[in-house]
Design a protein around this motif. Structure first.
Motif, PDB file in Angstrom:
ATOM      1  N   ASN A  91      36.899  41.055  37.436  1.00 54.19           N
ATOM      2  CA  ASN A  91      36.081  40.334  38.650  1.00 54.19           C
ATOM      3  C   ASN A  91      35.851  41.622  39.025  1.00 54.19           C
ATOM      4  O   ASN A  91      34.712  41.687  40.231  1.00 54.19           O
ATOM      5  N   LYS A  92      36.448  41.926  39.727  1.00 47.65           N
ATOM      6  CA  LYS A  92      36.128  43.427  40.915  1.00 47.65           C
ATOM      7  C   LYS A  92      35.306  44.523  39.958  1.00 47.65           C
ATOM      8  O   LYS A  92      35.136  45.270  40.283  1.00 47.65           O
ATOM      9  N   LEU A  93      36.121  44.768  38.708  1.00 48.50           N
ATOM     10  CA  LEU A  93      35.611  46.115  38.224  1.00 48.50           C
ATOM     11  C   LEU A  93      34.078  45.328  37.477  1.00 48.50           C
ATOM     12  O   LEU A  93      33.681  46.671  37.856  1.00 48.50           O
ATOM     13  N   LEU A  94      33.756  44.119  37.707  1.00 50.13           N
ATOM     14  CA  LEU A  94      31.942  43.759  37.241  1.00 50.13           C
ATOM     15  C   LEU A  94      32.034  43.700  38.621  1.00 50.13           C
ATOM     16  O   LEU A  94      30.147  44.392  38.463  1.00 50.13           O
ATOM     17  N   LYS A  95      31.979  43.935  39.831  1.00 48.25           N
ATOM     18  CA  LYS A  95      31.221  43.722  40.803  1.00 48.25           C
ATOM     19  C   LYS A  95      31.254  45.399  41.763  1.00 48.25           C
ATOM     20  O   LYS A  95      29.787  45.331  42.309  1.00 48.25           O
ATOM     21  N   GLN A 130      27.307  49.414  41.411  1.00 41.30           N
ATOM     22  CA  GLN A 130      26.404  51.208  41.018  1.00 41.30           C
ATOM     23  C   GLN A 130      25.494  50.275  40.968  1.00 41.30           C
ATOM     24  O   GLN A 130      24.438  51.626  41.012  1.00 41.30           O
ATOM     25  N   LEU A 131      24.902  49.117  40.156  1.00 43.49           N
ATOM     26  CA  LEU A 131      23.530  49.173  39.808  1.00 43.49           C
ATOM     27  C   LEU A 131      22.552  49.440  40.215  1.00 43.49           C
ATOM     28  O   LEU A 131      21.370  49.930  40.296  1.00 43.49           O
ATOM     29  N   ARG A 186      27.837  60.416  50.625  1.00 45.71           N
ATOM     30  CA  ARG A 186      27.308  61.645  50.104  1.00 45.71           C
ATOM     31  C   ARG A 186      26.942  61.185  48.926  1.00 45.71           C
ATOM     32  O   ARG A 186      27.558  59.957  47.964  1.00 45.71           O
ATOM     33  N   ASN A 187      25.566  60.813  48.081  1.00 38.93           N
ATOM     34  CA  ASN A 187      24.881  60.795  46.551  1.00 38.93           C
ATOM     35  C   ASN A 187      25.306  59.679  46.428  1.00 38.93           C
ATOM     36  O   ASN A 187      25.702  58.811  45.567  1.00 38.93           O
ATOM     37  N   GLY A 188      24.942  58.277  48.043  1.00 37.54           N
ATOM     38  CA  GLY A 188      24.744  57.240  46.867  1.00 37.54           C
ATOM     39  C   GLY A 188      26.321  56.189  46.953  1.00 37.54           C
ATOM     40  O   GLY A 188      26.979  55.115  46.894  1.00 37.54           O
TER      41      GLY A 188
END
Length: 316
Positions: free
Chosen positions: A91-95, A100-101, A230-232
């Motif tokens: 779930n953490k990785l998906l979030k 990031q998307l 920096r850079n998002g």
């Protein structure tokens, strides 16, 4: 006066024997009755003992069954906990991927905050004037889109979003703004307008923007040393000489806070700090106060005073 003789009667030996036999018979009967009662109690005790054995065996069997069931439940709990931890990680990785998307959509964009909104305003003219103040070579072909966001807070004007076609143009503009330490105000763009500071920063997703706000609060509370964008990506440093760390979520931020050992000195924010429209007034006031304090602490040396002092007239 003479005493009358007492008549005790005559008791024969046979009567005494009869009495003794009668007593012995009674005692014998009592003992027999007691023996019968003891035998009855012994039988009942045997029954109770057998019942206790059966109960003990039943309890032992139940205990073994409970232990077995408990062991199975423990194994199931361990398995469920492992699955739960795995699901939390997924779930953490998906979030993180979703964040990031969302940020990738804003990757080439900047946010112009605190610029007053007027009716029938010409955004492209405003953007052009702002870029000229930064000495950034502006070309309309550089832009993919530009717009002013909808107002969510009547206290502050909604920000202007400028999205470049290429990320290098965005980074070049922010680099010029940062290195030259340019401070913009609305009067520099529109003459006669209210003199309010204008802030330019990277356009972050709501999640990263909230995360950066939290990091800045931690910096102000001296729980972290620095926080910047920096850079998002959100970066923090726990101490002056520590390695910068990327903060993607609250777990990363809490981990940095738990290992933080910041010295008790004045907190300094990086120039690339993302000024949100809800924080613009507070930050502006803070910077003015700090300048006033610096001016109060400046003292002239004797040599400088002597240099600026007019020459003394010689006595005639």
């Amino acid at each position: 006066m003479t005493d009358n003789p007492v008549n005790t009667g005559n008791t024969s030996g046979g009567d005494i024997l009869n009495i003794r036999e009668s007593v012995l018979t009674g005692i014998s009967n009592s003992l027999a009755s007691i023996n019968i009662q003891i035998a009855t109690l012994a039988k009942e005790l045997d029954k109770v003992s057998e019942e206790n054995k059966r109960i003990s065996l039943s309890v032992t069997s139940c205990e073994n069954q409970l232990k077995k069931s408990l062991a199975q439940l423990k194994q199931e709990i361990i398995h469920i906990k492992k699955e739960n931890n795995d699901l939390k990680k997924e779930n953490k990785l998906l979030k993180d991927d979703i964040i990031q998307l969302k940020q990738s959509i804003r990757y080439n964009a900047i946010k112009i905050s605190n610029f007053p909104k007027t009716e029938n305003e010409n955004l492209i003219a405003i953007i052009d004037k702002i870029f000229k103040q930064i000495n950034f070579e502006f070309n309309l072909d550089f832009l993919q889109d530009y717009f002013r966001m909808k107002s969510r807070n009547d206290k502050y004007p909604p920000p202007i979003i400028v999205k470049f076609l290429k990320n290098k143009d965005k980074t070049s503009l922010l680099k010029m703004l940062r290195e030259n330490k340019i401070r913009l105000s609305s009067q520099m763009i529109v003459e006669g307008s209210a003199d309010v500071p204008i802030y330019i920063s990277e356009y972050l997703s709501p999640e990263l923007n909230f995360l950066f706000k939290q990091a800045r609060i931690n910096v102000r509370n001296k729980e972290l040393k620095y926080a910047w964008v920096r850079n998002g990506q959100v970066f923090v440093k726990t101490t002056e000489n520590s390695t910068p760390k990327i903060i993607r979520n609250n777990f990363d931020l809490n981990e940095c806070l738990s290992s933080s050992s910041v010295m008790a000195e004045k907190v300094k924010l990086y120039e690339e700090t993302d000024f949100d429209e809800s924080d613009a007034t507070d930050i502006s006031t803070l910077s003015k106060d700090s300048k006033k304090r610096k001016l109060k602490n400046v003292t002239r040396s004797k040599k400088i005073d002597k240099f600026f002092r007019p020459p003394e007239k010689k006595e005639k």
